[in-house]
Design a protein around this motif. Sequence first.
Motif, short mmCIF file in Angstrom:
data_model
loop_
_atom_site.label_atom_id
_atom_site.label_comp_id
_atom_site.label_asym_id
_atom_site.label_seq_id
_atom_site.Cartn_x
_atom_site.Cartn_y
_atom_site.Cartn_z
N GLU A 217 0.84 -1.19 0.00
CA GLU A 217 0.00 0.00 0.00
C GLU A 217 0.88 1.25 0.00
OE1 GLU A 217 -3.62 1.99 -0.11
OE2 GLU A 217 -3.25 -0.18 -0.21
N ILE A 218 0.56 2.18 -0.90
CA ILE A 218 1.28 3.45 -0.98
C ILE A 218 0.36 4.55 -0.48
CG2 ILE A 218 2.40 5.14 -2.49
CD1 ILE A 218 4.00 2.60 -2.29
N GLU A 219 0.83 5.31 0.51
CA GLU A 219 0.07 6.45 1.03
C GLU A 219 0.63 7.73 0.42
OE1 GLU A 219 0.79 7.36 5.09
OE2 GLU A 219 -0.70 8.98 5.15
N VAL A 220 -0.26 8.61 -0.02
CA VAL A 220 0.15 9.90 -0.59
C VAL A 220 -0.41 11.01 0.28
CG1 VAL A 220 0.18 11.38 -2.64
CG2 VAL A 220 0.08 8.88 -2.91
N ARG A 221 0.44 11.97 0.61
CA ARG A 221 0.00 13.12 1.41
C ARG A 221 0.91 14.31 1.13
NH1 ARG A 221 3.67 13.65 5.44
NH2 ARG A 221 4.74 11.77 6.20
N GLU A 222 0.44 15.49 1.53
CA GLU A 222 1.26 16.69 1.37
C GLU A 222 2.36 16.71 2.42
OE1 GLU A 222 0.85 21.58 1.10
OE2 GLU A 222 -0.95 20.33 1.27
N LEU A 223 3.57 17.05 1.98
CA LEU A 223 4.70 17.13 2.90
C LEU A 223 4.63 18.43 3.69
CD1 LEU A 223 7.67 15.99 0.58
CD2 LEU A 223 6.16 14.57 2.00
N VAL A 224 5.12 18.38 4.91
CA VAL A 224 5.27 19.58 5.73
C VAL A 224 6.71 20.07 5.55
CG1 VAL A 224 3.50 18.90 7.36
CG2 VAL A 224 5.88 18.22 7.77
N PRO A 225 6.97 21.36 5.83
CA PRO A 225 8.33 21.89 5.59
C PRO A 225 9.45 21.10 6.24
CG PRO A 225 6.79 23.69 5.94
CD PRO A 225 6.03 22.42 6.19
N SER A 226 9.20 20.49 7.40
CA SER A 226 10.25 19.71 8.06
C SER A 226 10.63 18.46 7.27
CB SER A 226 9.80 19.30 9.47
OG SER A 226 8.64 18.49 9.41
N GLU A 227 9.81 18.09 6.27
CA GLU A 227 10.10 16.91 5.44
C GLU A 227 10.75 17.28 4.11
OE1 GLU A 227 6.65 13.70 6.47
OE2 GLU A 227 5.93 15.59 5.60
N TYR A 228 10.96 18.56 3.87
CA TYR A 228 11.55 18.98 2.59
C TYR A 228 12.97 18.43 2.42
CZ TYR A 228 7.66 22.27 1.89
OH TYR A 228 6.43 22.84 1.71
N ARG A 229 13.70 18.31 3.51
CA ARG A 229 15.04 17.74 3.43
C ARG A 229 14.99 16.32 2.90
NH1 ARG A 229 20.12 17.70 2.05
NH2 ARG A 229 21.42 16.31 3.30
N GLU A 230 14.00 15.55 3.35
CA GLU A 230 13.83 14.18 2.87
C GLU A 230 13.49 14.18 1.38
OE1 GLU A 230 11.43 10.09 4.15
OE2 GLU A 230 11.02 11.98 5.17
N TRP A 231 12.67 15.15 0.96
CA TRP A 231 12.35 15.28 -0.47
C TRP A 231 13.61 15.57 -1.28
CZ3 TRP A 231 9.18 14.36 -4.34
CH2 TRP A 231 9.35 15.09 -5.52
N ASP A 232 14.44 16.48 -0.79
CA ASP A 232 15.66 16.83 -1.51
C ASP A 232 16.62 15.64 -1.63
OD1 ASP A 232 14.87 19.44 -2.00
OD2 ASP A 232 15.79 20.23 -0.17
N LEU A 233 16.63 14.78 -0.63
CA LEU A 233 17.46 13.57 -0.71
C LEU A 233 16.94 12.64 -1.80
CD1 LEU A 233 18.10 12.78 3.07
CD2 LEU A 233 19.78 13.56 1.38
N LEU A 234 15.61 12.55 -1.93
CA LEU A 234 15.03 11.74 -3.00
C LEU A 234 15.42 12.30 -4.36
CD1 LEU A 234 13.05 9.44 -3.88
CD2 LEU A 234 11.25 11.17 -3.86
N VAL A 235 15.35 13.63 -4.50
CA VAL A 235 15.75 14.27 -5.76
C VAL A 235 17.19 13.96 -6.08
CG1 VAL A 235 16.11 16.50 -6.91
CG2 VAL A 235 14.07 16.14 -5.49
N GLN A 236 18.04 14.01 -5.07
CA GLN A 236 19.47 13.77 -5.26
C GLN A 236 19.75 12.33 -5.67
OE1 GLN A 236 21.81 14.94 -1.86
NE2 GLN A 236 23.66 13.95 -2.60
#
Length: 332
Positions: A3-22
């Motif tokens: 199961e994949i859950e989708v939700r809006e990220l909060v600013p404290s999770e942006y670092r995790e997003w940037d790691l995914l981009v990298q």
Amino acid sequence: MTEIEVRELVPSEYREWDLLVQETQPGTLFHTSDWLETYRNVLSKDLRFYGCFRNDNELVGGCPLFVRNFKGILKMASSTSNMIDYCGPLIKESSSTRTNKKAQETHEIFDALRKFLCRQGFDSIHLRFSPGIEDIRPFTWNGWDSKVHYTHHLNLKENVDNKISRTIRKDLKSVLKAGLETKIWNDLETYYSLLSKTYERQNLKPPLPKRFFEKVFDLIQKKDIGYMLISETPEGEAVAAHLTLYGKESTIGWSSARNPAFNLRGSNALLYYNEFLDLQSRNFEYMNVMAGNVPRFADYIMGFSPKLVPYYSVTLENKKYSILKALYKVAT
């Protein structure tokens, strides 16, 4: 199937997003929170990062979106904006070596994202994927329209002199004879002056305000995300400029500008030629020359014999949006 859950990220999770981009090969500077928040802060855009999570806490994909409400009538979402050609969905690289397993994981994540976006009440959704993401079937199989776009990759592992056309050679010879030289010059005023003159020639305003480029030059200085190369006359007048952004194994030719009053051909050719040589010396594999969708730019850059690379977009519009769009076209 997990199961994949989708939700809006909060600013404290942006670092995790940037790691995914990298970590994701199609991830670009355009996907990073630093770049996108510049749009949010300078242009007052409604920016949202949607993340796809497996087992509640593993970020395995997602997509940033700009959301716009048009006069309270239409709610529109797009992964692109001015001077962002692609910034669509990303997914975590599969650890499997099996083609069918990779496809299953891609479809699992994209299906979850698609279903989530369809529940958000958008009248239109436009997603443009980075080059390298080829499987968009979870969208097209479910009624989304698709379109192909093009960019050019210039292989920096090959001898540039063996790839350029006779016309480019002639242009290079003429500007070198006139004494033009290139240098790195990360100066906002020089760039914006040339950009303004480029658009004034077409009776247009620059696509983004000066304060946006101020932030870009700040990022270039603070985080080493790219550089500006200029062509200048023997008298020290800048006549053309390229803003180049760094990727993982490549660079992106993001923006170019020139003084239309400078009549000698070849100032841009000299920039490209010396830029390619400089990037080769720093072991970049290729340069993404974003000039594939405008005929006159595409024809020009073909003088350097790049590889044509497709990338894709998908769009979903509801009936209300389609009707209002058709009425607008009739009225104009």
